[in-house]
Design a protein around this motif. Structure first.
Motif, PDB file in Angstrom:
ATOM      1  N   PRO A  22       0.779  -1.067   0.111  1.00  0.00           N
ATOM      2  CA  PRO A  22       0.113  -0.161  -0.425  1.00  0.00           C
ATOM      3  C   PRO A  22       0.611   1.499  -0.144  1.00  0.00           C
ATOM      4  CG  PRO A  22      -0.163  -1.458   1.988  1.00  0.00           C
ATOM      5  CD  PRO A  22       0.768  -1.832   1.349  1.00  0.00           C
ATOM      6  N   LYS A  23       0.453   2.463  -0.772  1.00  0.00           N
ATOM      7  CA  LYS A  23       0.714   3.464  -0.288  1.00  0.00           C
ATOM      8  C   LYS A  23       0.750   4.243   0.630  1.00  0.00           C
ATOM      9  CE  LYS A  23       1.209   7.550  -3.641  1.00  0.00           C
ATOM     10  NZ  LYS A  23       0.561   8.342  -5.144  1.00  0.00           N
ATOM     11  N   THR A  24       2.136   5.013   1.114  1.00  0.00           N
ATOM     12  CA  THR A  24       2.181   5.320   2.462  1.00  0.00           C
ATOM     13  C   THR A  24       1.403   6.865   2.324  1.00  0.00           C
ATOM     14  OG1 THR A  24       4.670   4.944   2.645  1.00  0.00           O
ATOM     15  CG2 THR A  24       3.420   6.873   3.800  1.00  0.00           C
ATOM     16  N   PRO A  25       0.392   7.099   3.543  1.00  0.00           N
ATOM     17  CA  PRO A  25      -0.373   7.944   3.143  1.00  0.00           C
ATOM     18  C   PRO A  25      -0.039   9.563   2.921  1.00  0.00           C
ATOM     19  CG  PRO A  25      -1.392   6.258   5.120  1.00  0.00           C
ATOM     20  CD  PRO A  25       0.285   6.119   4.309  1.00  0.00           C
ATOM     21  N   ARG A  56       0.861   0.092  15.390  1.00  0.00           N
ATOM     22  CA  ARG A  56      -0.405   0.951  14.937  1.00  0.00           C
ATOM     23  C   ARG A  56      -0.685   1.134  15.504  1.00  0.00           C
ATOM     24  NH1 ARG A  56      -1.322  -3.243  10.809  1.00  0.00           N
ATOM     25  NH2 ARG A  56      -1.754  -2.785   8.869  1.00  0.00           N
ATOM     26  N   VAL A  72      -8.181   9.821   6.997  1.00  0.00           N
ATOM     27  CA  VAL A  72      -5.972   8.591   7.169  1.00  0.00           C
ATOM     28  C   VAL A  72      -6.716   7.619   8.410  1.00  0.00           C
ATOM     29  CG1 VAL A  72      -3.623   8.452   7.907  1.00  0.00           C
ATOM     30  CG2 VAL A  72      -4.806  10.445   6.599  1.00  0.00           C
ATOM     31  N   SER A  73      -6.578   6.830   8.431  1.00  0.00           N
ATOM     32  CA  SER A  73      -6.542   5.561   9.446  1.00  0.00           C
ATOM     33  C   SER A  73      -5.323   4.749   9.748  1.00  0.00           C
ATOM     34  CB  SER A  73      -7.431   4.550   9.712  1.00  0.00           C
ATOM     35  OG  SER A  73      -7.819   4.045   8.581  1.00  0.00           O
ATOM     36  N   SER A  75      -5.189   2.026   9.880  1.00  0.00           N
ATOM     37  CA  SER A  75      -5.359   0.704   8.700  1.00  0.00           C
ATOM     38  C   SER A  75      -4.410   1.080   7.260  1.00  0.00           C
ATOM     39  CB  SER A  75      -6.718   0.067   8.856  1.00  0.00           C
ATOM     40  OG  SER A  75      -7.622   1.188   7.701  1.00  0.00           O
ATOM     41  N   ASP A  76      -4.288   2.213   7.426  1.00  0.00           N
ATOM     42  CA  ASP A  76      -3.960   3.216   5.754  1.00  0.00           C
ATOM     43  C   ASP A  76      -2.660   2.633   6.222  1.00  0.00           C
ATOM     44  OD1 ASP A  76      -5.794   4.056   4.541  1.00  0.00           O
ATOM     45  OD2 ASP A  76      -5.789   5.461   5.777  1.00  0.00           O
ATOM     46  N   ASP A  78       1.146   0.310   5.982  1.00  0.00           N
ATOM     47  CA  ASP A  78       1.351  -1.122   6.552  1.00  0.00           C
ATOM     48  C   ASP A  78       3.301  -1.114   7.173  1.00  0.00           C
ATOM     49  OD1 ASP A  78       1.555  -3.743   5.971  1.00  0.00           O
ATOM     50  OD2 ASP A  78       2.158  -2.850   3.691  1.00  0.00           O
TER      51      ASP A  78
END
Length: 112
Positions: A22-25, A56, A72-73, A75-76, A78
């Protein structure tokens, strides 16, 4: 066996990423740090305010205290890390790990 696009050796430690990370926020930075024994990489996130977050739980607490990044949460984020290819770990690191293991060997009552 599938031929490799590039050849690697033990002059550098190589890692293998899993697909579809996943992409970093936005406004956060992801950092990977190689452990001293070259066994694995640890993932950290650097916040827009410069704080280093390691889990997390820390991310959730930060987002609760700093609701700036909307949408942004926790869970975003990784925290999985690429796998270190053991065959690329330099020999001197492997020798250090072996000597540390020998020092940590327990002595039983029968050996005393």
């Amino acid at each position: 066996m599938i031929p490799l696009d590039i050849e690697y050796d033990s002059s550098q430690t190589w890692v293998k990423y899993k697909p579809n990370n996943p992409k970093t926020p936005e406004s956060f930075k992801r950092t990977l740090v190689l452990r001293n024994d070259n066994s694995k990489l640890d993932s950290y996130y650097i916040t827009p305010t410069g704080e280093k977050l390691r889990s997390r739980k820390e991310i959730a607490a930060y987002l609760e205290d700093h609701p700036q990044p909307s949408g942004v949460s926790a869970s975003d984020f990784d925290f999985s890390s690429p796998k270190v290819l053991k065959e690329t770990i330099p020999e001197f690191v492997e020798q250090q790990k072996d000597s540390i293991k020998k020092k940590k060997t327990k002595i039983t009552k029968d050996e005393v």
